[in-house]
Write a protein that holds these residues in place. Structure first.
Motif, PDB file in Angstrom:
ATOM      1  N   ASP A  91     -10.582  -1.208   4.424  1.00 19.58           N
ATOM      2  CA  ASP A  91     -11.623  -0.197   4.195  1.00 19.58           C
ATOM      3  C   ASP A  91     -11.345   0.766   3.040  1.00 19.58           C
ATOM      4  O   ASP A  91     -12.189   1.575   2.700  1.00 19.58           O
ATOM      5  CB  ASP A  91     -11.965   0.569   5.489  1.00 19.58           C
ATOM      6  CG  ASP A  91     -10.754   0.825   6.355  1.00 19.58           C
ATOM      7  OD1 ASP A  91      -9.639   0.691   5.820  1.00 19.58           O
ATOM      8  OD2 ASP A  91     -10.920   1.152   7.530  1.00 19.58           O
ATOM      9  N   ARG A  92     -10.149   0.705   2.453  1.00 20.08           N
ATOM     10  CA  ARG A  92      -9.906   1.505   1.252  1.00 20.08           C
ATOM     11  C   ARG A  92      -9.070   0.686   0.286  1.00 20.08           C
ATOM     12  O   ARG A  92      -8.482  -0.324   0.674  1.00 20.08           O
ATOM     13  CB  ARG A  92      -9.192   2.813   1.601  1.00 20.08           C
ATOM     14  CG  ARG A  92      -7.874   2.599   2.337  1.00 20.08           C
ATOM     15  CD  ARG A  92      -7.236   3.931   2.676  1.00 20.08           C
ATOM     16  NE  ARG A  92      -6.315   3.826   3.784  1.00 20.08           N
ATOM     17  CZ  ARG A  92      -5.042   3.423   3.690  1.00 20.08           C
ATOM     18  NH1 ARG A  92      -4.562   3.054   2.518  1.00 20.08           N
ATOM     19  NH2 ARG A  92      -4.277   3.350   4.742  1.00 20.08           N
ATOM     20  N   HIS A  93      -9.037   1.093  -0.982  1.00 17.02           N
ATOM     21  CA  HIS A  93      -8.309   0.271  -1.947  1.00 17.02           C
ATOM     22  C   HIS A  93      -7.912   1.080  -3.172  1.00 17.02           C
ATOM     23  O   HIS A  93      -8.423   2.175  -3.409  1.00 17.02           O
ATOM     24  CB  HIS A  93      -9.159  -0.939  -2.364  1.00 17.02           C
ATOM     25  CG  HIS A  93     -10.396  -0.570  -3.134  1.00 17.02           C
ATOM     26  ND1 HIS A  93     -10.365  -0.315  -4.484  1.00 17.02           N
ATOM     27  CD2 HIS A  93     -11.680  -0.381  -2.752  1.00 17.02           C
ATOM     28  CE1 HIS A  93     -11.587  -0.007  -4.903  1.00 17.02           C
ATOM     29  NE2 HIS A  93     -12.396  -0.030  -3.867  1.00 17.02           N
ATOM     30  N   TRP A  94      -6.990   0.501  -3.935  1.00 16.08           N
ATOM     31  CA  TRP A  94      -6.508   1.105  -5.175  1.00 16.08           C
ATOM     32  C   TRP A  94      -7.079   0.373  -6.394  1.00 16.08           C
ATOM     33  O   TRP A  94      -6.454   0.339  -7.442  1.00 16.08           O
ATOM     34  CB  TRP A  94      -4.973   1.014  -5.251  1.00 16.08           C
ATOM     35  CG  TRP A  94      -4.213   1.660  -4.146  1.00 16.08           C
ATOM     36  CD1 TRP A  94      -3.449   1.040  -3.205  1.00 16.08           C
ATOM     37  CD2 TRP A  94      -4.080   3.064  -3.867  1.00 16.08           C
ATOM     38  NE1 TRP A  94      -2.876   1.961  -2.356  1.00 16.08           N
ATOM     39  CE2 TRP A  94      -3.242   3.209  -2.754  1.00 16.08           C
ATOM     40  CE3 TRP A  94      -4.611   4.213  -4.470  1.00 16.08           C
ATOM     41  CZ2 TRP A  94      -2.920   4.450  -2.210  1.00 16.08           C
ATOM     42  CZ3 TRP A  94      -4.286   5.440  -3.928  1.00 16.08           C
ATOM     43  CH2 TRP A  94      -3.448   5.561  -2.815  1.00 16.08           C
TER      44      TRP A  94
ATOM     45  N   GLU B  35     -17.768  -3.279  -4.585  1.00 10.79           N
ATOM     46  CA  GLU B  35     -16.585  -2.586  -4.066  1.00 10.79           C
ATOM     47  C   GLU B  35     -15.515  -3.599  -3.637  1.00 10.79           C
ATOM     48  O   GLU B  35     -14.322  -3.423  -3.903  1.00 10.79           O
ATOM     49  CB  GLU B  35     -17.000  -1.710  -2.869  1.00 10.79           C
ATOM     50  CG  GLU B  35     -16.116  -0.519  -2.648  1.00 10.79           C
ATOM     51  CD  GLU B  35     -16.014   0.401  -3.854  1.00 10.79           C
ATOM     52  OE1 GLU B  35     -17.013   0.570  -4.576  1.00 10.79           O
ATOM     53  OE2 GLU B  35     -14.917   0.935  -4.086  1.00 10.79           O
TER      54      GLU B  35
ATOM     55  N   GLU C 148     -21.812  -2.920  -2.163  1.00  6.72           N
ATOM     56  CA  GLU C 148     -20.674  -3.284  -1.306  1.00  6.72           C
ATOM     57  C   GLU C 148     -19.967  -4.527  -1.865  1.00  6.72           C
ATOM     58  O   GLU C 148     -18.733  -4.629  -1.809  1.00  6.72           O
ATOM     59  CB  GLU C 148     -21.146  -3.521   0.138  1.00  6.72           C
ATOM     60  CG  GLU C 148     -20.039  -3.900   1.124  1.00  6.72           C
ATOM     61  CD  GLU C 148     -18.855  -2.924   1.168  1.00  6.72           C
ATOM     62  OE1 GLU C 148     -19.036  -1.739   0.807  1.00  6.72           O
ATOM     63  OE2 GLU C 148     -17.748  -3.362   1.533  1.00  6.72           O
TER      64      GLU C 148
ATOM     65  N   GLY D  15      -6.974   2.405  -9.236  1.00  6.04           N
ATOM     66  CA  GLY D  15      -5.763   3.213  -9.239  1.00  6.04           C
ATOM     67  C   GLY D  15      -5.913   4.371  -8.277  1.00  6.04           C
ATOM     68  O   GLY D  15      -6.678   4.307  -7.313  1.00  6.04           O
ATOM     69  N   GLY D  16      -5.162   5.460  -8.529  1.00  4.73           N
ATOM     70  CA  GLY D  16      -5.228   6.620  -7.654  1.00  4.73           C
ATOM     71  C   GLY D  16      -4.317   7.707  -8.172  1.00  4.73           C
ATOM     72  O   GLY D  16      -3.711   7.562  -9.237  1.00  4.73           O
TER      73      GLY D  16
ATOM     74  N   ASP E  85       0.835  -1.200   0.000  1.00  4.25           N
ATOM     75  CA  ASP E  85       0.000   0.000   0.000  1.00  4.25           C
ATOM     76  C   ASP E  85       0.875   1.258   0.000  1.00  4.25           C
ATOM     77  O   ASP E  85       0.644   2.192  -0.768  1.00  4.25           O
ATOM     78  CB  ASP E  85      -0.892  -0.056   1.259  1.00  4.25           C
ATOM     79  CG  ASP E  85      -1.854   1.113   1.343  1.00  4.25           C
ATOM     80  OD1 ASP E  85      -2.664   1.277   0.419  1.00  4.25           O
ATOM     81  OD2 ASP E  85      -1.787   1.853   2.334  1.00  4.25           O
ATOM     82  N   ALA E  86       1.911   1.263   0.850  1.00  7.23           N
ATOM     83  CA  ALA E  86       2.767   2.452   0.966  1.00  7.23           C
ATOM     84  C   ALA E  86       3.590   2.669  -0.307  1.00  7.23           C
ATOM     85  O   ALA E  86       3.793   3.811  -0.744  1.00  7.23           O
ATOM     86  CB  ALA E  86       3.693   2.311   2.177  1.00  7.23           C
TER      87      ALA E  86
END
Lengths: 84, 376
Positions: free
Chosen positions: B311-314, B265, B262, B317-318, B46-47
């Motif tokens: 609870d969040r994701h790519w 997602e 959901e 993308g981003g 993630d980082a």
């Protein structure tokens, strides 16, 4: 509590408002609107969930500072905070 | 203790995607946050992905997509800021949540027309009969093109995708890509001076000085074909494979469609179909402390990183290149599942059929899914 909204970081994922529509408002393009006001007490959990859903880290929840206490040991962390 | 980043023992082809995707993505994650395989760097945590996506000057999308050798500029993904902002500013209004929301009724009608004929048959290949045609119809709808062109568009996009896969293209594919190019050129010309609110007519007749040139419009059309059709098809195929295999999930979503968004997602989080998203470094840099030379390919593996946080994701993308069509994609996925489950709540694989996820591929999914259900 309040939420610091960094509109410069928002990329329009719109996840905050999908998770917490009662807290986060979007503009016409789907980007989060700046938030000036405090989050109503009953909406704190939704505000936290919406902020956590942002992959861009554009939303920072600022919890209210607890009232000052005379007993210093009560506010000192019992052990080192774990990094999330 | 030093962390080993070089994985001479790992190759993409050897990842157990077809048999155990969860293990494959976690294997990469456990080898991260950055690893080297077969000459490329992979950002798997993630980082690490956060770092790549938020430094577009260093981790260039332009350099990565220029290497595809497209004859037209692939607007907007083959551009970095600041040029990139001009394209996004023009395209974003057509893909906003509000605009997409107003398309729901029309898309539901199209879905009814696609699914109703399948109901009586009691069996179909849900990929061929639904997951493939619907995203192509949505593309035609957005651009204001006639739905009768769906079959032609499907043939062209299949060839265009093959033509952009190194080593996989044939002379026929190049010819079909040229046909798509000619088709879009004719459509652009036909819309000049015409009234209409669709994306193509609006952009062709944009009165501003900043307007897209014909070449840029064609490039945008090409990119929408490349990015918007098979991505949705593949994700839908994964959803139908899961639903056909998992009775509890199927009944839960059929009985309570409010749970579908959901589910969608989580589908995008755990099975982001754009498996490997590349950037090329414009200068010598570091990623999560690891030195990376200029000109290196850095591949983001969203599927691995998305398993670190729930609870969040790519999945879309981003950063500045966050999937322009993400709200449209979510709508397509939700509407297809709602309209299908409304009509065909119970289904499974046809006897003797075993779904096979192809690997290695650039888009994860199933080419065919033969399902059966009680005919009505």
């Amino acid at each position: 509590m309040r939420v610091d909204v960094d509109t410069g970081k928002c990329q329009g994922h719109a996840r905050c408002s999908a998770v917490a529509p009662q807290v986060y408002e979007l503009d016409d393009l789907g980007y989060v609107q700046p938030m000036e006001h405090q989050v109503a007490a009953g909406m704190a959990a939704a505000a936290r969930a919406g902020a956590a859903a942002c992959p861009e880290r554009a939303l920072t929840v600022v919890e209210p500072t607890p009232p000052p206490t005379r007993d210093a040991s009560a506010v000192a962390p019992a052990r080192p905070q774990e990094q999330a | 203790m030093t962390r080993t980043h070089e994985r001479d023992d790992l190759t993409l082809a050897a990842l157990p995607i077809a048999t155990d995707r969860e293990a494959a993505w976690r294997l990469l994650l456990d080898s991260g946050p950055v690893l080297q395989m077969e000459g490329s760097y992979y950002a798997v945590s993630d980082a690490a992905i956060d770092e790549v996506l938020h430094d577009p000057a260093t981790f260039s999308s332009k350099l990565a997509f220029d290497s595809l050798g497209s004859p037209v500029p692939l607007v907007p993904i083959a551009f970095d800021p600041p040029e990139h902002m001009r394209y996004r500013r023009m395209l974003a209004p057509f893909f906003s949540p509000g605009v997409i929301g107003r398309m729901y009724d029309g898309l539901r009608t199209q879905l009814g027309d696609l699914i109703d004929p399948l109901v009586g048959a009691g069996a179909c290949d849900v990929v061929r009969d639904l997951c493939v045609p619907f995203p192509s119809q949505v593309f035609l709808t957005m651009l204001g093109l006639p739905l009768e062109d769906t079959e032609r568009l499907i043939a062209w996009k299949t060839a265009v995708l093959a033509a952009t896969t190194p080593g996989a293209s044939s002379a026929q594919d190049i010819e079909a890509a040229t046909e798509l190019f000619v088709y879009l050129t004719e459509q652009v010309a036909a819309r000049r001076g015409q009234a209409g609110e669709d994306l193509l007519t609006t952009l062709v007749n944009d009165p501003s000085e900043d307007r897209l040139s014909d070449e840029e419009l064609l490039g945008m059309g090409f990119l929408l074909v490349l990015a918007g059709l098979d991505t949705v098809t593949s994700t839908l195929s994964v959803a139908f494979e899961e639903l056909a295999s998992d009775g509890e999930l199927r009944r839960r979503l059929a009985n309570d469609p409010s749970q579908i968004p959901e589910y969608v997602e989580q589908l995008v989080r755990l099975t982001p179909v754009a498996t490997f998203t590349p950037r090329i470094t414009s200068c010598h840099t570091t990623l999560q402390g690891k030195p990376i030379p200029a000109g290196s390919t850095v591949v983001m593996v969203f599927a691995s990183a998305n398993r670190e946080v729930e609870d969040r994701h790519w999945g879309f993308g981003g950063g500045v290149h966050r999937c322009l069509g993400s709200h449209l994609a979510r709508a397509e996925l939700k509407l297809v599942l709602e309209e299908w489950l409304k009509r065909i709540p119970e289904f499974g694989f046809q006897e003797g059929f075993t779904p096979l996820m192809k690997w290695p591929v650039s888009l994860l999914g199933f080419d065919e899914l033969h399902v059966a259900y009680p005919p009505r």
